[in-house]
Scaffold this motif. Structure first.
Motif, PDB file in Angstrom:
ATOM      1  N   CYS A  20      -8.077 -12.045 -11.535  1.00 33.49           N
ATOM      2  CA  CYS A  20      -8.245 -10.603 -11.363  1.00 33.49           C
ATOM      3  C   CYS A  20      -7.277 -10.076 -10.331  1.00 33.49           C
ATOM      4  O   CYS A  20      -7.389 -10.410  -9.156  1.00 33.49           O
ATOM      5  CB  CYS A  20      -9.662 -10.260 -10.924  1.00 33.49           C
ATOM      6  N   SER A  21      -6.332  -9.267 -10.775  1.00 33.48           N
ATOM      7  CA  SER A  21      -5.353  -8.751  -9.824  1.00 33.48           C
ATOM      8  C   SER A  21      -6.003  -7.717  -8.909  1.00 33.48           C
ATOM      9  O   SER A  21      -5.699  -7.636  -7.735  1.00 33.48           O
ATOM     10  CB  SER A  21      -4.175  -8.134 -10.570  1.00 33.48           C
ATOM     11  N   ASN A  22      -6.918  -6.941  -9.480  1.00 30.38           N
ATOM     12  CA  ASN A  22      -7.569  -5.927  -8.651  1.00 30.38           C
ATOM     13  C   ASN A  22      -9.061  -6.256  -8.593  1.00 30.38           C
ATOM     14  O   ASN A  22      -9.891  -5.463  -8.994  1.00 30.38           O
ATOM     15  CB  ASN A  22      -7.309  -4.538  -9.233  1.00 30.38           C
ATOM     16  N   SER A  23      -9.384  -7.438  -8.127  1.00 34.17           N
ATOM     17  CA  SER A  23     -10.777  -7.873  -8.115  1.00 34.17           C
ATOM     18  C   SER A  23     -11.566  -7.062  -7.113  1.00 34.17           C
ATOM     19  O   SER A  23     -10.999  -6.340  -6.291  1.00 34.17           O
ATOM     20  CB  SER A  23     -10.854  -9.350  -7.756  1.00 34.17           C
ATOM     21  N   THR A  27     -11.280  -4.151  -3.172  1.00 36.05           N
ATOM     22  CA  THR A  27     -11.758  -2.767  -3.140  1.00 36.05           C
ATOM     23  C   THR A  27     -13.088  -2.673  -2.402  1.00 36.05           C
ATOM     24  O   THR A  27     -14.009  -3.447  -2.685  1.00 36.05           O
ATOM     25  CB  THR A  27     -11.937  -2.246  -4.586  1.00 36.05           C
ATOM     26  N   LEU A  28     -13.171  -1.751  -1.475  1.00 38.04           N
ATOM     27  CA  LEU A  28     -14.432  -1.488  -0.786  1.00 38.04           C
ATOM     28  C   LEU A  28     -15.134  -0.370  -1.553  1.00 38.04           C
ATOM     29  O   LEU A  28     -14.592   0.728  -1.695  1.00 38.04           O
ATOM     30  CB  LEU A  28     -14.157  -1.071   0.656  1.00 38.04           C
ATOM     31  N   GLU A  53     -15.229  10.306   3.882  1.00 37.52           N
ATOM     32  CA  GLU A  53     -14.162  10.089   4.870  1.00 37.52           C
ATOM     33  C   GLU A  53     -14.475   8.883   5.743  1.00 37.52           C
ATOM     34  O   GLU A  53     -13.597   8.073   6.046  1.00 37.52           O
ATOM     35  CB  GLU A  53     -13.964  11.338   5.748  1.00 37.52           C
ATOM     36  N   ILE A  54     -15.742   8.764   6.173  1.00 32.94           N
ATOM     37  CA  ILE A  54     -16.123   7.618   7.010  1.00 32.94           C
ATOM     38  C   ILE A  54     -15.850   6.315   6.248  1.00 32.94           C
ATOM     39  O   ILE A  54     -15.218   5.389   6.757  1.00 32.94           O
ATOM     40  CB  ILE A  54     -17.617   7.703   7.424  1.00 32.94           C
ATOM     41  N   CYS A  55     -16.304   6.262   4.993  1.00 31.30           N
ATOM     42  CA  CYS A  55     -16.155   5.024   4.211  1.00 31.30           C
ATOM     43  C   CYS A  55     -14.698   4.734   3.890  1.00 31.30           C
ATOM     44  O   CYS A  55     -14.277   3.574   3.905  1.00 31.30           O
ATOM     45  CB  CYS A  55     -16.986   5.110   2.937  1.00 31.30           C
ATOM     46  N   ARG A  56     -13.921   5.789   3.606  1.00 30.12           N
ATOM     47  CA  ARG A  56     -12.496   5.588   3.335  1.00 30.12           C
ATOM     48  C   ARG A  56     -11.801   5.010   4.577  1.00 30.12           C
ATOM     49  O   ARG A  56     -10.936   4.141   4.474  1.00 30.12           O
ATOM     50  CB  ARG A  56     -11.852   6.923   2.935  1.00 30.12           C
ATOM     51  N   ALA A  57     -12.223   5.491   5.757  1.00 30.48           N
ATOM     52  CA  ALA A  57     -11.629   4.995   7.007  1.00 30.48           C
ATOM     53  C   ALA A  57     -12.004   3.529   7.237  1.00 30.48           C
ATOM     54  O   ALA A  57     -11.203   2.754   7.772  1.00 30.48           O
ATOM     55  CB  ALA A  57     -12.074   5.871   8.177  1.00 30.48           C
ATOM     56  N   VAL A  58     -13.195   3.130   6.822  1.00 28.57           N
ATOM     57  CA  VAL A  58     -13.593   1.717   6.934  1.00 28.57           C
ATOM     58  C   VAL A  58     -12.690   0.873   6.023  1.00 28.57           C
ATOM     59  O   VAL A  58     -12.173  -0.177   6.430  1.00 28.57           O
ATOM     60  CB  VAL A  58     -15.081   1.507   6.557  1.00 28.57           C
ATOM     61  N   ALA A  59     -12.469   1.335   4.801  1.00 27.15           N
ATOM     62  CA  ALA A  59     -11.610   0.603   3.854  1.00 27.15           C
ATOM     63  C   ALA A  59     -10.208   0.458   4.427  1.00 27.15           C
ATOM     64  O   ALA A  59      -9.603  -0.625   4.360  1.00 27.15           O
ATOM     65  CB  ALA A  59     -11.573   1.329   2.512  1.00 27.15           C
ATOM     66  N   LYS A  64      -8.256  -2.433   2.592  1.00 30.92           N
ATOM     67  CA  LYS A  64      -8.728  -2.527   1.204  1.00 30.92           C
ATOM     68  C   LYS A  64      -8.560  -1.208   0.461  1.00 30.92           C
ATOM     69  O   LYS A  64      -8.477  -0.142   1.078  1.00 30.92           O
ATOM     70  CB  LYS A  64     -10.209  -2.892   1.197  1.00 30.92           C
ATOM     71  N   ASN A  65      -8.559  -1.287  -0.851  1.00 31.41           N
ATOM     72  CA  ASN A  65      -8.639  -0.074  -1.670  1.00 31.41           C
ATOM     73  C   ASN A  65     -10.039   0.488  -1.535  1.00 31.41           C
ATOM     74  O   ASN A  65     -10.949  -0.199  -1.077  1.00 31.41           O
ATOM     75  CB  ASN A  65      -8.371  -0.400  -3.141  1.00 31.41           C
ATOM     76  N   PHE A  66     -10.198   1.705  -2.006  1.00 25.44           N
ATOM     77  CA  PHE A  66     -11.485   2.372  -1.816  1.00 25.44           C
ATOM     78  C   PHE A  66     -11.921   3.032  -3.116  1.00 25.44           C
ATOM     79  O   PHE A  66     -11.115   3.600  -3.836  1.00 25.44           O
ATOM     80  CB  PHE A  66     -11.323   3.436  -0.713  1.00 25.44           C
ATOM     81  N   SER A  67     -13.223   2.917  -3.412  1.00 24.69           N
ATOM     82  CA  SER A  67     -13.748   3.673  -4.558  1.00 24.69           C
ATOM     83  C   SER A  67     -15.115   4.231  -4.187  1.00 24.69           C
ATOM     84  O   SER A  67     -15.805   3.676  -3.321  1.00 24.69           O
ATOM     85  CB  SER A  67     -13.863   2.774  -5.791  1.00 24.69           C
TER      86      SER A  67
END
Ligand code: ARG
Length: 248
Positions: A20-23, A27-28, A53-59, A64-67
């Motif tokens: 998996c390239s994008n396993s 991604t967080l 925004e908080i979660c994106r900043a953690v990623a 890590k990527n973020f979703s």
């Protein structure tokens, strides 16, 4: 049956490790319930808000990527317990009950719930509401409040705004909700008002138990965002944006 499940999970993990390239490792994944402005709401199809925004900043901190994904509020905490998502952030109040099932980060907001009422009816205190029809978003601390403090069944809606729509339509007599989405809901509704706080609560990010490194990254992110003014700016910006969406 148990053995079969274990084997297939292990086989799946092995497959992902090799191919998996994008396993999910890269991604967080945030899980939320996006009808809760200004913490999370939809800008078109996109989930935006303070919690995002908080979660994106953690990623970002973890490289890590973020979703982000939205589900019913009832399903938010179960999604981190099952491992479907990494971070549950949905204006989630820290409670003793929830602490049994998940770990909470440090709090990032102090807040509470309020009563939304019709000005024509007024509001004479929580005891006075007993026996009347009270609308809440299902699965929330507002629901627990009605069940435990008022000793009755609430009318459950899927979002704070749906609960307020029921109030306007006369299907419920009051709504109990967190103050910020409640304020957003009554914006421009000159016949509705909100009470003072009836509880004192704190929001935090919830994760599956036993992930100390992730917890540390979240706590550092929250501390940094508080210290450098980003958290205050997110609160101001997303309050303004969600209020303006309400005017459309
Ligand atoms: N703070 C309340 C609770 O934790 C309500 C949260 C609802 N959040 C949401 N995104 N709909 O129960």
């Amino acid at each position: 049956m148990k053995i079969v499940k274990t084997i297939s999970a292990a086989a799946l993990a092995a497959l992902c490790l090799s191919g998996c390239s994008n396993s999910s490792e890269d991604t967080l994944k945030m899980i939320t319930e996006a009808t809760f402005p200004p913490y999370e709401f939809l800008r078109g199809q996109e989930i935006v808000g303070i919690d995002v925004e908080i979660c994106r900043a953690v990623a970002k901190k973890l490289g890590k990527n973020f979703s982000a994904e939205t589900v019913d509020f009832d399903s938010v905490i179960p999604a981190v317990i099952s491992g479907k998502a990494d971070l549950a952030a949905a204006g989630i109040t820290i409670t003793e009950d929830r602490k049994k099932n998940v770990d909470f980060s440090d709090p990032y907001v102090k807040t509470g719930i309020v009563v939304v009422y019709k000005k024509a009816d007024g509001f004479a205190g929580v005891d006075w509401m007993k026996g009347k029809k009270i609308g809440v978003q299902g699965g929330t601390t507002s629901e627990t409040y009605v069940l435990e403090k008022l000793g009755q069944e609430p009318e459950r809606s899927r979002s704070p705004s749906e609960a307020v729509a029921a109030l306007k339509a006369g299907r419920v007599d009051f709504v109990i909700a967190d103050i910020d989405p409640a304020k957003n809901c009554i914006k421009g509704e000159s016949d509705l008002a909100i009470s003072d706080f009836i509880t004192s609560e704190e929001y935090a990010v919830a994760i599956r138990k036993g992930r100390p490194e992730l917890l540390k990254a979240i706590n550092e992110t929250i501390a940094e965002a508080k210290a450098d003014g980003r958290l205050a700016k997110w609160i101001a910006d997303y309050t303004a944006e969600s209020d303006s969406l309400k005017d459309d």
